[in-house]
Design a protein around this motif. Structure first.
Motif, mmCIF file in Angstrom:
data_model
loop_
_atom_site.group_PDB
_atom_site.id
_atom_site.type_symbol
_atom_site.label_atom_id
_atom_site.label_comp_id
_atom_site.label_asym_id
_atom_site.label_seq_id
_atom_site.Cartn_x
_atom_site.Cartn_y
_atom_site.Cartn_z
ATOM 1 N N MET A 242 0.806 -1.216 0.000
ATOM 2 C CA MET A 242 0.000 0.000 0.000
ATOM 3 C C MET A 242 0.837 1.262 0.000
ATOM 4 S SD MET A 242 -3.148 -1.042 -0.015
ATOM 5 C CE MET A 242 -4.194 0.226 0.674
ATOM 6 N N SER A 243 2.161 1.105 -0.028
ATOM 7 C CA SER A 243 3.015 2.286 -0.012
ATOM 8 C C SER A 243 2.889 3.095 -1.285
ATOM 9 C CB SER A 243 4.477 1.885 0.213
ATOM 10 O OG SER A 243 4.910 1.018 -0.835
ATOM 11 N N LEU A 244 2.398 2.455 -2.386
ATOM 12 C CA LEU A 244 2.206 3.179 -3.641
ATOM 13 C C LEU A 244 0.963 4.046 -3.611
ATOM 14 C CD1 LEU A 244 3.073 0.352 -6.208
ATOM 15 C CD2 LEU A 244 4.533 2.253 -5.487
ATOM 16 N N LEU A 245 0.140 3.886 -2.592
ATOM 17 C CA LEU A 245 -1.115 4.614 -2.497
ATOM 18 C C LEU A 245 -1.013 5.670 -1.405
ATOM 19 C CD1 LEU A 245 -3.891 4.270 -3.950
ATOM 20 C CD2 LEU A 245 -4.661 3.023 -1.928
ATOM 21 N N PRO A 246 -1.369 6.932 -1.684
ATOM 22 C CA PRO A 246 -1.334 7.968 -0.641
ATOM 23 C C PRO A 246 -2.211 7.572 0.537
ATOM 24 C CG PRO A 246 -1.639 8.945 -2.816
ATOM 25 C CD PRO A 246 -1.764 7.472 -2.989
ATOM 26 N N PRO A 247 -1.821 7.927 1.757
ATOM 27 C CA PRO A 247 -2.589 7.508 2.946
ATOM 28 C C PRO A 247 -4.070 7.854 2.884
ATOM 29 C CG PRO A 247 -0.469 8.437 3.588
ATOM 30 C CD PRO A 247 -0.590 8.651 2.111
ATOM 31 N N ARG A 248 -4.412 9.021 2.341
ATOM 32 C CA ARG A 248 -5.819 9.423 2.350
ATOM 33 C C ARG A 248 -6.675 8.593 1.400
ATOM 34 N NH1 ARG A 248 -7.190 13.471 -1.576
ATOM 35 N NH2 ARG A 248 -5.508 13.864 -3.044
ATOM 36 N N TRP A 249 -6.029 7.858 0.466
ATOM 37 C CA TRP A 249 -6.776 7.043 -0.483
ATOM 38 C C TRP A 249 -6.821 5.565 -0.094
ATOM 39 C CZ3 TRP A 249 -9.960 9.233 -3.655
ATOM 40 C CH2 TRP A 249 -9.679 10.516 -4.136
ATOM 41 N N ARG A 250 -6.111 5.184 0.966
ATOM 42 C CA ARG A 250 -6.016 3.759 1.301
ATOM 43 C C ARG A 250 -7.355 3.186 1.749
ATOM 44 N NH1 ARG A 250 -0.133 3.806 4.462
ATOM 45 N NH2 ARG A 250 1.078 4.440 2.611
ATOM 46 N N LEU A 251 -8.017 3.840 2.674
ATOM 47 C CA LEU A 251 -9.300 3.320 3.160
ATOM 48 C C LEU A 251 -10.342 3.294 2.044
ATOM 49 C CD1 LEU A 251 -10.862 2.249 5.551
ATOM 50 C CD2 LEU A 251 -11.463 4.606 6.172
ATOM 51 N N PRO A 252 -10.495 4.364 1.243
ATOM 52 C CA PRO A 252 -11.458 4.265 0.126
ATOM 53 C C PRO A 252 -11.111 3.151 -0.855
ATOM 54 C CG PRO A 252 -10.894 6.564 0.541
ATOM 55 C CD PRO A 252 -9.970 5.736 1.368
ATOM 56 N N TYR A 253 -9.814 2.926 -1.091
ATOM 57 C CA TYR A 253 -9.414 1.877 -2.037
ATOM 58 C C TYR A 253 -9.787 0.500 -1.494
ATOM 59 C CZ TYR A 253 -6.474 -0.676 -5.360
ATOM 60 O OH TYR A 253 -6.020 -1.519 -6.342
ATOM 61 N N VAL A 254 -9.525 0.268 -0.220
ATOM 62 C CA VAL A 254 -9.905 -1.009 0.395
ATOM 63 C C VAL A 254 -11.425 -1.168 0.357
ATOM 64 C CG1 VAL A 254 -9.939 -2.305 2.558
ATOM 65 C CG2 VAL A 254 -7.850 -1.122 1.844
ATOM 66 N N ALA A 255 -12.151 -0.080 0.620
ATOM 67 C CA ALA A 255 -13.615 -0.144 0.579
ATOM 68 C C ALA A 255 -14.099 -0.485 -0.827
ATOM 69 C CB ALA A 255 -14.208 1.188 1.032
ATOM 70 N N LEU A 256 -13.458 0.094 -1.844
ATOM 71 C CA LEU A 256 -13.839 -0.206 -3.229
ATOM 72 C C LEU A 256 -13.603 -1.675 -3.556
ATOM 73 C CD1 LEU A 256 -14.676 0.648 -6.093
ATOM 74 C CD2 LEU A 256 -12.275 1.241 -6.513
ATOM 75 N N LEU A 257 -12.443 -2.203 -3.163
ATOM 76 C CA LEU A 257 -12.160 -3.618 -3.419
ATOM 77 C C LEU A 257 -13.150 -4.518 -2.694
ATOM 78 C CD1 LEU A 257 -8.243 -3.681 -3.171
ATOM 79 C CD2 LEU A 257 -9.658 -3.633 -5.232
ATOM 80 N N THR A 258 -13.540 -4.133 -1.493
ATOM 81 C CA THR A 258 -14.507 -4.926 -0.730
ATOM 82 C C THR A 258 -15.862 -4.964 -1.434
ATOM 83 O OG1 THR A 258 -13.382 -4.342 1.336
ATOM 84 C CG2 THR A 258 -15.645 -5.185 1.506
ATOM 85 N N VAL A 259 -16.308 -3.805 -1.910
ATOM 86 C CA VAL A 259 -17.595 -3.745 -2.612
ATOM 87 C C VAL A 259 -17.550 -4.595 -3.872
ATOM 88 C CG1 VAL A 259 -19.164 -2.224 -3.869
ATOM 89 C CG2 VAL A 259 -18.230 -1.507 -1.670
ATOM 90 N N VAL A 260 -16.446 -4.476 -4.651
ATOM 91 C CA VAL A 260 -16.314 -5.283 -5.871
ATOM 92 C C VAL A 260 -16.326 -6.777 -5.527
ATOM 93 C CG1 VAL A 260 -14.780 -5.874 -7.784
ATOM 94 C CG2 VAL A 260 -15.130 -3.473 -7.161
ATOM 95 N N GLY A 261 -15.597 -7.156 -4.475
ATOM 96 C CA GLY A 261 -15.564 -8.556 -4.070
ATOM 97 C C GLY A 261 -16.930 -9.067 -3.663
ATOM 98 N N LEU A 262 -17.692 -8.256 -2.929
ATOM 99 C CA LEU A 262 -19.024 -8.673 -2.502
ATOM 100 C C LEU A 262 -19.970 -8.831 -3.690
ATOM 101 C CD1 LEU A 262 -19.491 -6.483 0.713
ATOM 102 C CD2 LEU A 262 -19.198 -8.976 0.604
ATOM 103 N N LEU A 263 -19.900 -7.905 -4.630
ATOM 104 C CA LEU A 263 -20.774 -8.002 -5.798
ATOM 105 C C LEU A 263 -20.462 -9.242 -6.623
ATOM 106 C CD1 LEU A 263 -20.821 -4.250 -6.958
ATOM 107 C CD2 LEU A 263 -22.667 -5.517 -5.841
ATOM 108 N N LEU A 264 -19.170 -9.491 -6.846
ATOM 109 C CA LEU A 264 -18.786 -10.690 -7.600
ATOM 110 C C LEU A 264 -19.152 -11.969 -6.846
ATOM 111 C CD1 LEU A 264 -15.286 -9.562 -8.954
ATOM 112 C CD2 LEU A 264 -17.429 -9.711 -10.223
ATOM 113 N N SER A 265 -18.970 -11.930 -5.528
ATOM 114 C CA SER A 265 -19.293 -13.120 -4.722
ATOM 115 C C SER A 265 -20.783 -13.403 -4.733
ATOM 116 C CB SER A 265 -18.816 -12.919 -3.282
ATOM 117 O OG SER A 265 -17.417 -12.741 -3.233
ATOM 118 N N ALA A 266 -21.602 -12.355 -4.649
ATOM 119 C CA ALA A 266 -23.051 -12.552 -4.670
ATOM 120 C C ALA A 266 -23.493 -13.167 -5.994
ATOM 121 C CB ALA A 266 -23.760 -11.225 -4.444
ATOM 122 N N SER A 267 -22.888 -12.718 -7.092
ATOM 123 C CA SER A 267 -23.218 -13.294 -8.398
ATOM 124 C C SER A 267 -22.762 -14.750 -8.490
ATOM 125 C CB SER A 267 -22.572 -12.471 -9.507
ATOM 126 O OG SER A 267 -22.815 -13.038 -10.776
#
Length: 358
Positions: A1-26
């Motif tokens: 995560m060092s390539l990602l600015p600190p302020r974007w880390r939590l939103p990025y993890v949240a985005l990956l979580t949402v994508v994972g949940l949508l794919l998993s539900a399908s």
């Protein structure tokens, strides 16, 4: 995560979580239809892929940043090497996570043979890699455009500040030369009076120099400079010929404005009437605050309409001092400031309206 600015880390993890949940539900729906008995398996499959892809995307973005400005042959060669690496790491990481979890829960897991995996996953990875490259290029271009916009804005601010400084530097010599001319007209008639005027002028110049260093101050500070100047002019012409009126409420006095903004208009009001009429002339300075706007008015009015000498036609824009004032307000406030100048009954009137900041 060092390539990602600190302020974007939590939103990025949240985005990956949402994508994972949508794919998993399908995937869960297809899993149940095929007779699957462990509902957590589709979540493991999709989240293992999303987690590895999420890390690899950061590397793709860094690669796109490093390739900016490089010749196209070099970029194509880099992508030809990066794509197989991307797919290999994705397959290894994804199935490594799955084998680890299945081993921990004691469930057997038998993926397809390696050639089948490379063909099946490699095709999807090629599409994903190309998509991520295009998105990353757009992000880098947007960042570069934003950086150029910030640099342009900074250059404009510096240019405006330089212009304001140049215009402010013009105020004092213009005011000084006209005041010295006024003093020179009495120095041979009344030496003591001329000496007193010079002392008052020296004190006023010290105040204007201090104000010029601040570039901006309150209307109350500006009036503290205008009042000594008007007192100096009353000493020159006599209080019976020059009447001064200053009206400004407390709210207006708290507003900030460019330093030395009113000296030129006040001097112009005196030059256009007091110096050219035998009768009494009233010079008024009024200020009022209306919400977030400051209204300033400088006007003169001669009691006797007959001039001492044939009147000179007034300059349409008020001369050098008022041209300077217009340019300073334009440079400081742009279209948010307004200046109106013209004749009124028995004299001239200058009206200004500008934003009020306390």
């Amino acid at each position: 995560m060092s390539l990602l600015p600190p302020r974007w880390r939590l939103p990025y993890v949240a985005l990956l979580t949402v994508v994972g949940l949508l794919l998993s539900a399908s995937a869960l729906q297809a899993y149940r239809l095929s007779g699957g008995r462990r509902p957590w398996e589709p979540f493991l499959w999709e989240f293992s892929s999303v987690a590895v892809i999420g890390l690899l995307v950061l590397g793709v973005h860094a690669l796109m940043g490093a390739l900016r400005g490089r010749p196209w042959p070099q970029q194509l060669a880099a992508h030809a090497l990066a794509l197989p690496l991307f797919s290999g790491l994705h397959i290894a990481g994804m199935f490594g996570i799955r084998l680890l979890v299945y081993g921990l829960v004691g469930v057997g897991y038998h993926p397809d043979d390696l050639p089948t995996l490379l063909v099946f996953e490699g095709g999807k990875d090629a599409v994903s890699y190309l998509s991520f490259c295009l998105i990353s290029r757009g992000v880098w271009m947007a960042g570069a455009a934003a950086a150029r916009a910030r640099e342009l804005d900074r250059a404009r601010r510096e240019l405006a500040e330089e212009r304001l400084a140049r215009l402010a530097d013009q105020v004092q010599p213009h005011f000084l030369f006209n005041t010295l001319n006024l003093i020179s007209s009495v120095m041979y008639e009344d030496v003591a009076r001329a000496d007193r005027l010079l002392c008052e002028l020296a004190a006023l110049l010290r105040q204007t120099l201090a104000a010029q260093q601040r570039a901006e101050h309150s209307l109350a500070d500006e009036l503290a400079l205008v009042q000594p100047f008007l007192a100096l002019m009353q000493a020159r012409f006599g209080r019976e010929r020059l009447v001064v009126e200053i009206q400004a409420d407390a709210d207006a006095r708290a507003c900030r404005l460019p330093a030395l903004l009113l000296l030129a208009p006040v001097e112009n009001a005196i030059k256009h009437d007091v110096a050219r009429h035998r009768g009494r002339v009233t010079v008024s300075v009024r200020a009022e605050r209306d919400g977030e706007r400051l209204r300033l008015t400088v006007s003169n009015h001669a009691d006797q309409p007959l001039p001492a000498t044939p009147p000179l036609p007034p300059e349409r824009d008020g001369g050098l001092g008022l041209r300077n004032l217009r340019e300073r307000l334009q440079a400081r406030y742009g279209s948010a400031a307004r200046v109106d100048f013209g004749p009124q009954a028995g004299g001239m009137r200058l009206a200004m309206e500008l934003p009020c900041t306390s």
